[in-house]
Design an enzyme around this catalytic site. Sequence first.
Site, PDB file in Angstrom:
ATOM      1  N   TYR A 161      12.399  18.185 -16.632  1.00  0.00           N
ATOM      2  CA  TYR A 161      11.204  17.483 -16.139  1.00  0.00           C
ATOM      3  C   TYR A 161      10.012  17.883 -17.014  1.00  0.00           C
ATOM      4  CZ  TYR A 161       9.169  14.330 -12.800  1.00  0.00           C
ATOM      5  OH  TYR A 161       8.603  13.225 -12.226  1.00  0.00           O
ATOM      6  N   GLN A 193       3.150  31.644 -21.080  1.00  0.00           N
ATOM      7  CA  GLN A 193       2.346  32.636 -20.356  1.00  0.00           C
ATOM      8  C   GLN A 193       2.099  32.211 -18.902  1.00  0.00           C
ATOM      9  OE1 GLN A 193       1.330  35.639 -21.064  1.00  0.00           O
ATOM     10  NE2 GLN A 193      -0.132  35.914 -19.384  1.00  0.00           N
ATOM     11  N   HIS A 213       5.850  22.509 -21.689  1.00  0.00           N
ATOM     12  CA  HIS A 213       7.145  22.701 -22.359  1.00  0.00           C
ATOM     13  C   HIS A 213       7.053  22.251 -23.816  1.00  0.00           C
ATOM     14  CE1 HIS A 213       8.588  21.806 -18.089  1.00  0.00           C
ATOM     15  NE2 HIS A 213       9.129  22.987 -18.323  1.00  0.00           N
ATOM     16  N   SER A 235       6.258  21.498 -13.575  1.00  0.00           N
ATOM     17  CA  SER A 235       7.129  20.422 -13.079  1.00  0.00           C
ATOM     18  C   SER A 235       6.859  20.193 -11.593  1.00  0.00           C
ATOM     19  CB  SER A 235       8.597  20.783 -13.292  1.00  0.00           C
ATOM     20  OG  SER A 235       8.829  21.080 -14.657  1.00  0.00           O
TER      21      SER A 235
HETATM   22  P1  AMP Z   1      10.484  25.796 -16.512  1.00  0.00           P
HETATM   23  O1  AMP Z   1      11.073  24.476 -16.883  1.00  0.00           O
HETATM   24  O2  AMP Z   1       9.460  25.700 -15.417  1.00  0.00           O
HETATM   25  O3  AMP Z   1      11.517  26.854 -16.270  1.00  0.00           O
HETATM   26  O4  AMP Z   1       9.652  26.286 -17.771  1.00  0.00           O
HETATM   27  C1  AMP Z   1      10.272  26.433 -19.031  1.00  0.00           C
HETATM   28  C2  AMP Z   1       9.330  27.177 -19.941  1.00  0.00           C
HETATM   29  O5  AMP Z   1       8.107  26.442 -20.081  1.00  0.00           O
HETATM   30  C3  AMP Z   1       8.940  28.560 -19.405  1.00  0.00           C
HETATM   31  O6  AMP Z   1       8.880  29.472 -20.490  1.00  0.00           O
HETATM   32  C4  AMP Z   1       7.577  28.319 -18.827  1.00  0.00           C
HETATM   33  O7  AMP Z   1       6.759  29.486 -18.809  1.00  0.00           O
HETATM   34  C5  AMP Z   1       7.030  27.291 -19.806  1.00  0.00           C
HETATM   35  N1  AMP Z   1       5.926  26.561 -19.189  1.00  0.00           N
HETATM   36  C6  AMP Z   1       5.932  25.919 -17.985  1.00  0.00           C
HETATM   37  N2  AMP Z   1       4.711  25.412 -17.718  1.00  0.00           N
HETATM   38  C7  AMP Z   1       3.923  25.745 -18.769  1.00  0.00           C
HETATM   39  C8  AMP Z   1       2.551  25.513 -19.091  1.00  0.00           C
HETATM   40  N3  AMP Z   1       1.739  24.843 -18.277  1.00  0.00           N
HETATM   41  N4  AMP Z   1       2.079  26.004 -20.254  1.00  0.00           N
HETATM   42  C9  AMP Z   1       2.892  26.707 -21.091  1.00  0.00           C
HETATM   43  N5  AMP Z   1       4.185  26.951 -20.851  1.00  0.00           N
HETATM   44  C10 AMP Z   1       4.694  26.479 -19.705  1.00  0.00           C
END
Ligand code: AMP
Length: 278
Positions: free
Chosen positions: A29, A145, A34, A183
């Site tokens: 998503y 972060q 990302h 997401s």
């Molecule tokens: P997730 O799909 O939520 O597991 O996130 C995958 C990666 O994207 C993880 O390293 C998160 O920390 C990073 N991520 C999610 N949201 C953000 C954001 N707003 N800014 C920077 N990195 C993000």
Amino acid sequence: MKVIQTVADFRLVQREYPRSLGLVPTMGYLHEGHLSLVRRCREDNATAVASIFVNPTQFGPSEDLSTYPRDMEGDLAKLEAEGVDLVFAPDVSEMYQEGFDTTIDVGDIARRLEGEHRPGHFQGVATVVCKLLTIVRPDNVYFGQKDAQQCLVIKRLNADLDLGAEVIVLPTVRDPDGLAMSSRNAYLSDGDHEAALSLYRSLRLAESLYSEGVRDGDAMRREMLALLESEPSATVEYVSIADAVTLVELKSLDRPSLISMAVRIGRVRLIDNVVLGA
Ligand code: AMP
């Protein structure tokens, strides 16, 4: 761009690609947060890999696994547009085979903050990231972060188990109004979105108190809580002012400090953070 669903295929195909190899692990998503990681991974490496896997073991029994937003087709189009070479998108039965019975338990750093409020969460994260690093064997792996504690847990895991990746942490990407992209923001109604801005406002408040010279952790937390609690649809799980390296709570912001929080807006649980004094 090749999309690979099994561990065996990934191992085979990956040998044909040049080093260095970078990995961006995601649960899909995909949004600009990302994609900021994907772009940096693309710039830094000869081979850019993204993984998409909604990892069931990091969700608690009352959490949102079954409703977690998914859009495989849209995600693959975005990754292709960024020039990604390989996508690893296994299903649950591929990652957790019949009889799977191993858990990675990172110590102190994983028990605080999110670890306290989401029991088992970081065991699920550490286990799946260890598997991904073992399968993909990246030179560089990219995290946001936005999930500050997750970054610390993964650095610990990577160092302790000699997984051999360089862990690269990139800044939180925000909507123009300041809301950290997530997401889970897909669940927010317009009214909820407005209420969710209270997280960002409380972090801005912490920044301005800090720049006015406030160093008392309790005083800062009180002011942040007052702001958050003035938002009727916000329920605060925690506001933490902690050592940015050890996550031990601080009485005084006399070193780099992670200001972080988890807040529910209606049924949506949001986290956000800022580092002060780094
Ligand atoms: P997730 O799909 O939520 O597991 O996130 C995958 C990666 O994207 C993880 O390293 C998160 O920390 C990073 N991520 C999610 N949201 C953000 C954001 N707003 N800014 C920077 N990195 C993000």
